[in-house]
Design a protein around this motif. Sequence first.
Motif, PDB file in Angstrom:
ATOM      1  N   HIS A  44       0.012 -17.434  -4.469  1.00 26.85           N
ATOM      2  CA  HIS A  44      -1.456 -17.422  -4.466  1.00 26.85           C
ATOM      3  C   HIS A  44      -1.900 -16.287  -5.382  1.00 26.85           C
ATOM      4  CE1 HIS A  44      -5.599 -16.848  -2.996  1.00 26.85           C
ATOM      5  NE2 HIS A  44      -5.530 -18.122  -2.645  1.00 26.85           N
ATOM      6  N   PRO A  45      -2.978 -16.473  -6.147  1.00 21.21           N
ATOM      7  CA  PRO A  45      -3.381 -15.428  -7.097  1.00 21.21           C
ATOM      8  C   PRO A  45      -3.829 -14.128  -6.450  1.00 21.21           C
ATOM      9  CG  PRO A  45      -5.000 -17.209  -7.021  1.00 21.21           C
ATOM     10  CD  PRO A  45      -3.801 -17.684  -6.285  1.00 21.21           C
ATOM     11  N   GLU A  46      -4.268 -14.157  -5.184  1.00 19.16           N
ATOM     12  CA  GLU A  46      -4.744 -12.935  -4.542  1.00 19.16           C
ATOM     13  C   GLU A  46      -3.904 -12.515  -3.339  1.00 19.16           C
ATOM     14  OE1 GLU A  46      -9.116 -12.110  -4.726  1.00 19.16           O
ATOM     15  OE2 GLU A  46      -9.192 -14.303  -4.852  1.00 19.16           O
ATOM     16  N   LEU A  47      -3.325 -13.469  -2.638  1.00 19.14           N
ATOM     17  CA  LEU A  47      -2.397 -13.154  -1.544  1.00 19.14           C
ATOM     18  C   LEU A  47      -0.996 -13.330  -2.103  1.00 19.14           C
ATOM     19  CD1 LEU A  47      -4.154 -14.921   1.455  1.00 19.14           C
ATOM     20  CD2 LEU A  47      -4.526 -12.662   0.515  1.00 19.14           C
ATOM     21  N   VAL A  48      -0.556 -12.312  -2.818  1.00 18.52           N
ATOM     22  CA  VAL A  48       0.609 -12.444  -3.685  1.00 18.52           C
ATOM     23  C   VAL A  48       1.892 -12.282  -2.878  1.00 18.52           C
ATOM     24  CG1 VAL A  48       1.806 -11.458  -5.673  1.00 18.52           C
ATOM     25  CG2 VAL A  48      -0.674 -11.643  -5.688  1.00 18.52           C
ATOM     26  N   GLY A  49       2.852 -13.141  -3.175  1.00 18.28           N
ATOM     27  CA  GLY A  49       4.220 -12.946  -2.724  1.00 18.28           C
ATOM     28  C   GLY A  49       4.383 -12.982  -1.218  1.00 18.28           C
ATOM     29  N   ASN A  50       5.199 -12.043  -0.732  1.00 21.69           N
ATOM     30  CA  ASN A  50       5.475 -12.036   0.705  1.00 21.69           C
ATOM     31  C   ASN A  50       4.226 -11.716   1.519  1.00 21.69           C
ATOM     32  OD1 ASN A  50       5.423  -9.366  -0.167  1.00 21.69           O
ATOM     33  ND2 ASN A  50       7.018  -8.707   1.240  1.00 21.69           N
ATOM     34  N   LYS A  51       3.163 -11.251   0.883  1.00 17.95           N
ATOM     35  CA  LYS A  51       1.924 -10.994   1.623  1.00 17.95           C
ATOM     36  C   LYS A  51       1.377 -12.286   2.229  1.00 17.95           C
ATOM     37  CE  LYS A  51       2.336  -6.770   0.513  1.00 17.95           C
ATOM     38  NZ  LYS A  51       3.060  -5.919   1.483  1.00 17.95           N
ATOM     39  N   TRP A  52       1.466 -13.391   1.500  1.00 16.69           N
ATOM     40  CA  TRP A  52       1.031 -14.662   2.079  1.00 16.69           C
ATOM     41  C   TRP A  52       1.880 -14.980   3.301  1.00 16.69           C
ATOM     42  CZ3 TRP A  52      -2.747 -18.297   1.572  1.00 16.69           C
ATOM     43  CH2 TRP A  52      -2.558 -19.451   2.323  1.00 16.69           C
ATOM     44  N   ARG A  53       3.176 -14.905   3.162  1.00 15.77           N
ATOM     45  CA  ARG A  53       4.078 -15.318   4.232  1.00 15.77           C
ATOM     46  C   ARG A  53       3.870 -14.460   5.486  1.00 15.77           C
ATOM     47  NH1 ARG A  53       7.732 -18.911   2.008  1.00 15.77           N
ATOM     48  NH2 ARG A  53       8.174 -18.677  -0.215  1.00 15.77           N
ATOM     49  N   LYS A  54       3.572 -13.175   5.303  1.00 14.31           N
ATOM     50  CA  LYS A  54       3.409 -12.287   6.451  1.00 14.31           C
ATOM     51  C   LYS A  54       1.997 -12.344   7.032  1.00 14.31           C
ATOM     52  CE  LYS A  54       5.540  -8.208   5.785  1.00 14.31           C
ATOM     53  NZ  LYS A  54       5.933  -6.986   5.042  1.00 14.31           N
ATOM     54  N   LEU A  55       1.012 -12.502   6.170  1.00 17.06           N
ATOM     55  CA  LEU A  55      -0.370 -12.476   6.650  1.00 17.06           C
ATOM     56  C   LEU A  55      -0.815 -13.792   7.263  1.00 17.06           C
ATOM     57  CD1 LEU A  55      -2.363 -10.454   3.968  1.00 17.06           C
ATOM     58  CD2 LEU A  55      -2.177  -9.939   6.410  1.00 17.06           C
ATOM     59  N   ALA A  56      -0.359 -14.914   6.726  1.00 14.76           N
ATOM     60  CA  ALA A  56      -0.874 -16.201   7.172  1.00 14.76           C
ATOM     61  C   ALA A  56      -0.777 -16.386   8.683  1.00 14.76           C
ATOM     62  CB  ALA A  56      -0.168 -17.341   6.430  1.00 14.76           C
ATOM     63  N   PRO A  57       0.370 -16.128   9.317  1.00 12.21           N
ATOM     64  CA  PRO A  57       0.401 -16.320  10.780  1.00 12.21           C
ATOM     65  C   PRO A  57      -0.473 -15.327  11.533  1.00 12.21           C
ATOM     66  CG  PRO A  57       2.483 -15.418   9.983  1.00 12.21           C
ATOM     67  CD  PRO A  57       1.695 -15.807   8.780  1.00 12.21           C
ATOM     68  N   ASN A  58      -0.665 -14.127  10.996  1.00  9.67           N
ATOM     69  CA  ASN A  58      -1.548 -13.165  11.651  1.00  9.67           C
ATOM     70  C   ASN A  58      -3.009 -13.546  11.484  1.00  9.67           C
ATOM     71  OD1 ASN A  58      -0.021 -10.787  12.861  1.00  9.67           O
ATOM     72  ND2 ASN A  58       0.986 -10.971  10.872  1.00  9.67           N
ATOM     73  N   LEU A  59      -3.370 -14.070  10.327  1.00  7.75           N
ATOM     74  CA  LEU A  59      -4.744 -14.532  10.121  1.00  7.75           C
ATOM     75  C   LEU A  59      -5.048 -15.738  10.998  1.00  7.75           C
ATOM     76  CD1 LEU A  59      -4.879 -14.205   6.234  1.00  7.75           C
ATOM     77  CD2 LEU A  59      -5.973 -12.706   7.903  1.00  7.75           C
ATOM     78  N   ASP A  60      -4.065 -16.603  11.158  1.00  6.71           N
ATOM     79  CA  ASP A  60      -4.255 -17.756  12.024  1.00  6.71           C
ATOM     80  C   ASP A  60      -4.529 -17.312  13.457  1.00  6.71           C
ATOM     81  OD1 ASP A  60      -4.200 -20.559  12.671  1.00  6.71           O
ATOM     82  OD2 ASP A  60      -2.228 -20.222  13.532  1.00  6.71           O
ATOM     83  N   ALA A  61      -3.817 -16.255  13.886  1.00  3.15           N
ATOM     84  CA  ALA A  61      -3.997 -15.750  15.248  1.00  3.15           C
ATOM     85  C   ALA A  61      -5.338 -15.045  15.431  1.00  3.15           C
ATOM     86  CB  ALA A  61      -2.857 -14.801  15.602  1.00  3.15           C
ATOM     87  N   ALA A  62      -5.935 -14.570  14.331  1.00 10.91           N
ATOM     88  CA  ALA A  62      -7.189 -13.825  14.439  1.00 10.91           C
ATOM     89  C   ALA A  62      -8.322 -14.689  14.992  1.00 10.91           C
ATOM     90  CB  ALA A  62      -7.578 -13.257  13.081  1.00 10.91           C
TER      91      ALA A  62
END
Length: 302
Positions: A44-62
């Motif tokens: 993703h151009p802004e959620l780069v690299g492992n940041k997507w993989r780590k953030l996505a499940p936490n954002l879903d939980a938010a």
Amino acid sequence: MTGTDIRGLAALRPRLPSPLREVTDGRFERHGVRLLLKRDDLIHPELVGNKWRKLAPNLDAADGRTVVTFGGAYSNHLRATAAAGRLLGLPTVGVVRGQELAELPLNPSLARCAADGMRLHFVDRSTYRRKAQPETLAALLRAVEAEDAVVVPEGGSNARAVRGCRALGKELGEHADVAALACGTGGTLAGLAAGLPAGRRALGIPVLKGGFLADDIRRLQERAFGGRRGTWSLDDRFHHGGYARTTPGLDAFADDFEQRHGLAVERVYVAKLLYALLALTEEGAFPRGTTLAAVVTGRPFP
């Protein structure tokens, strides 16, 4: 949007699985080693690299609640969280290490966070070190008026993130014998190792000094999976002085790799990973016929 869910995350159109590309490099080939680049920097151009993989499940939980997280003045994690908040309409707060920074103009990294709508809260370094203690965390949440927030730790590494990073190992599958990446807080390695098939191993190159990361990874796997998963190891020799530190030799190596392969090499993590893999190859650490996959977890900023 009033909440964050899988449909909202999918609307960001992540490029998954991320591309896996072989590079031709005689320095590896003369030792009988193939080098693949797992281009997580292209997810993703802004959620780069492992940041997507780590953030996505936490954002879903938010589920629409404020996300509070932590980082230093140049934190990739803070920038990614702020960008996610803007893209998903999610309130974000960044607790920043260093009270003295509150009196200074924002550096480009923190300015990007603020522009993306993140509220920045600066704390002294002593308080920051205690941020995981329940009483300190509760006081911080009161201070930022977000007592019901979803709290994501520094670097984004928690059980949710580790389980999210398991997909990285599954994507690599049988393509590589050794999957390697640079490590900060260890969450990506913990998940990667768990997702790799039997007979494949993960190699982590810590970018911080201290030798503490193995214990942290074991704890993360315990929380995410109930115990150690997969085959993984660390090599602590390639931090080049510590986090965000560099050396003339590392800079020269990164410049040369960029010229050889047309890849902009991020210095804090990716340069140290690639440098380590070449050094290990030249040491004979990988048998002839080994295929290495180097996970490109980010790109240079700005």
